[in-house]
Design a protein around this motif. Structure first.
Motif, short mmCIF file in Angstrom:
data_model
loop_
_atom_site.label_atom_id
_atom_site.label_comp_id
_atom_site.label_asym_id
_atom_site.label_seq_id
_atom_site.Cartn_x
_atom_site.Cartn_y
_atom_site.Cartn_z
N SER A 156 0.61 -0.83 0.45
CA SER A 156 -0.17 0.05 0.03
C SER A 156 0.78 1.16 -0.30
O SER A 156 1.86 1.50 -0.99
CB SER A 156 -1.04 -0.03 1.24
OG SER A 156 -1.97 0.69 1.04
N LEU A 157 0.83 1.87 0.86
CA LEU A 157 1.40 3.71 1.44
C LEU A 157 3.61 3.20 0.71
O LEU A 157 4.36 3.25 0.17
CB LEU A 157 1.24 4.46 2.31
CG LEU A 157 2.16 5.63 2.59
CD1 LEU A 157 1.91 6.24 1.42
CD2 LEU A 157 1.58 5.97 3.41
N GLY A 158 3.28 1.94 1.64
CA GLY A 158 4.32 0.93 1.39
C GLY A 158 5.21 1.13 0.83
O GLY A 158 6.76 0.93 -0.05
N GLY A 159 4.41 0.98 -0.98
CA GLY A 159 5.37 1.39 -2.14
C GLY A 159 6.13 2.30 -2.37
O GLY A 159 6.22 2.13 -2.64
N TYR A 160 5.34 3.24 -2.07
CA TYR A 160 5.95 4.59 -1.88
C TYR A 160 7.71 5.34 -1.02
O TYR A 160 8.49 4.75 -1.27
CB TYR A 160 5.19 6.11 -1.58
CG TYR A 160 6.14 6.92 -1.27
CD1 TYR A 160 6.93 7.78 -1.62
CD2 TYR A 160 6.36 6.77 0.16
CE1 TYR A 160 7.47 8.74 -1.58
CE2 TYR A 160 8.02 7.99 0.69
CZ TYR A 160 8.42 8.93 -0.21
OH TYR A 160 8.69 9.77 0.10
N LEU A 161 6.67 4.21 -0.03
CA LEU A 161 8.24 3.79 1.61
C LEU A 161 9.26 3.58 0.94
O LEU A 161 10.86 3.27 0.92
CB LEU A 161 7.82 2.96 2.35
CG LEU A 161 6.77 3.96 3.27
CD1 LEU A 161 5.42 3.54 4.14
CD2 LEU A 161 7.25 6.12 3.30
N CYS A 162 8.58 1.83 -0.09
CA CYS A 162 9.83 1.22 -0.27
C CYS A 162 10.43 1.35 -1.84
O CYS A 162 12.32 1.02 -2.07
CB CYS A 162 9.56 -0.81 -0.61
SG CYS A 162 8.87 -0.64 -2.13
N ALA A 163 10.36 1.97 -2.50
CA ALA A 163 10.97 3.66 -2.98
C ALA A 163 11.64 4.28 -3.70
O ALA A 163 13.02 3.96 -3.76
CB ALA A 163 10.03 3.40 -4.61
N ARG A 164 11.17 5.27 -2.34
CA ARG A 164 12.29 5.86 -1.20
C ARG A 164 13.01 6.01 -1.31
O ARG A 164 14.44 5.94 -1.42
CB ARG A 164 11.62 6.29 -0.32
CG ARG A 164 12.00 7.72 0.28
CD ARG A 164 12.75 9.00 -0.83
NE ARG A 164 13.45 9.39 0.36
CZ ARG A 164 13.49 10.97 0.29
NH1 ARG A 164 12.57 11.73 -0.73
NH2 ARG A 164 15.34 11.59 0.79
#
Length: 328
Positions: A156-164
């Motif tokens: 979920s929002l972790g999609g942004y977090l892992c890419a960052r």
């Protein structure tokens, strides 16, 4: 005991609109106790560690593959949740399936996520490499981890977090966005006709916020999104929340990612519509954009109800891109 832990997590889910509700703490204590009792009974028991980061500590749970005491170096999948979920959930969503394939699994919480928000009083940060890099440092000290085959899952929002994180942490062999998220502030919950940006435009103070959170005529989903956001970011102000969310944006950052990225794209995602394509466009040939459809039964946000199928697709990709590419 896993089931008991899940019941307590679910009971906590809608409580965060009242940040002083004592059940936020008591239910989490119960879910932690039940989850720990469950993982202690696994054939190769899971265990918790606390990793020191620069401004905080990162709680992790380690699930070694193989038999107890096995020191064979194996691929390892590091997993983080998103806006409202916990590291414990990640064991069920993607962890058990990775263990079945012989991968070690490590799950973690960062600021804004359940354990760190409660135990350290810290809200979300956008510079997620500050969370992931110390964990990678720690994983490299474990005798059963192959440091060249570490994948990072963001849910979920972790999609942004892992890419960052991957944009600044180049030891990662692969990243899984479940699902693709490029700019959180332009995602559907903020930008559509009933989104937070429009409805909160004229809301300026705490009493107005509380009136919305306590009004049963306001749609439950909207009240939950607002209440969870203020709790997870540890804020009281609508303006602060919306400004913080703008930082969760990969514009000018995604092209720094060096490893292959699995970008999930469910056709009926109610939260991140259009975001996976934006992410894939920014990544170019480093992205594998994977469509999940109604025919697959995996078309909803994070493929709810289709974890078995999603895991098969994810880990076949990881085998091809990382495990087989480096000689098994």
């Amino acid at each position: 005991m896993f089931r008991a832990a899940t019941y307590s997590r679910a009971a906590d889910f809608f409580l965060h609109g009242n940040q002083d509700d004592p059940r936020i703490e008591t239910l989490w204590k119960r879910q932690t106790e039940c989850f720990d009792a469950a993982i202690s009974r696994l054939e190769n028991p899971g265990y918790r560690k606390l990793v020191k980061a620069d401004r905080f500590d990162v709680p992790i749970i380690i699930f070694p593959a193989g038999k107890p005491g096995d020191t064979k170096k194996r691929p390892t999948i590091l997993m983080g949740n998103g806006f409202d979920g916990s590291m414990e959930e990640m064991y069920h969503m993607h962890g058990a399936a990775a263990l079945e394939r012989g991968y070690n699994v490590v799950v973690y919480d960062g600021p804004g996520q359940p354990t760190v928000r409660r135990d350290q009083g810290l809200g979300f940060i956008h510079d997620w490499e500050l969370v992931v890099t110390p964990v990678i440092d720690f994983l490299e000290t474990l005798p059963f981890v192959d440091g060249n085959k570490i994948g990072l899952v963001g849910y979920s929002l972790g999609g942004y977090l892992c890419a960052r994180a991957a944009a600044f942490e180049h030891r990662l062999a692969a990243v899984f966005q479940i699902d693709g998220l490029y700019n959180f502030s332009t995602a559907t919950p903020f930008e559509d006709a009933g989104g937070l940006n429009k409805i909160l435009a004229s809301v300026n103070d705490d009493p107005q916020i509380q009136a919305i959170l306590n009004n049963p005529e306001v749609p439950t989903g909207f009240r939950w999104m607002l209440g969870q956001g203020l709790w997870a970011f540890k804020l009281k102000s609508r303006a602060e929340f919306l400004e913080k969310v703008k930082l969760f944006n990969l514009t000018g950052i995604a092209d720094k990612i060096q490893c292959p990225v699995f970008v999930g794209d469910p056709e009926k995602d109610m939260f991140f519509e259009g975001q996976p394509q934006q992410m894939a466009d920014a990544l170019g040939d480093k992205a594998t954009l994977v469509k999940f459809t109604s025919e697959d039964g995996a078309e909803e946000h994070c493929h709810f109800g289709a974890a078995r199928y999603t895991n098969a697709v994810m880990y076949e990709w990881f085998e091809e891109k990382v495990v087989e590419a480096s000689g098994g």
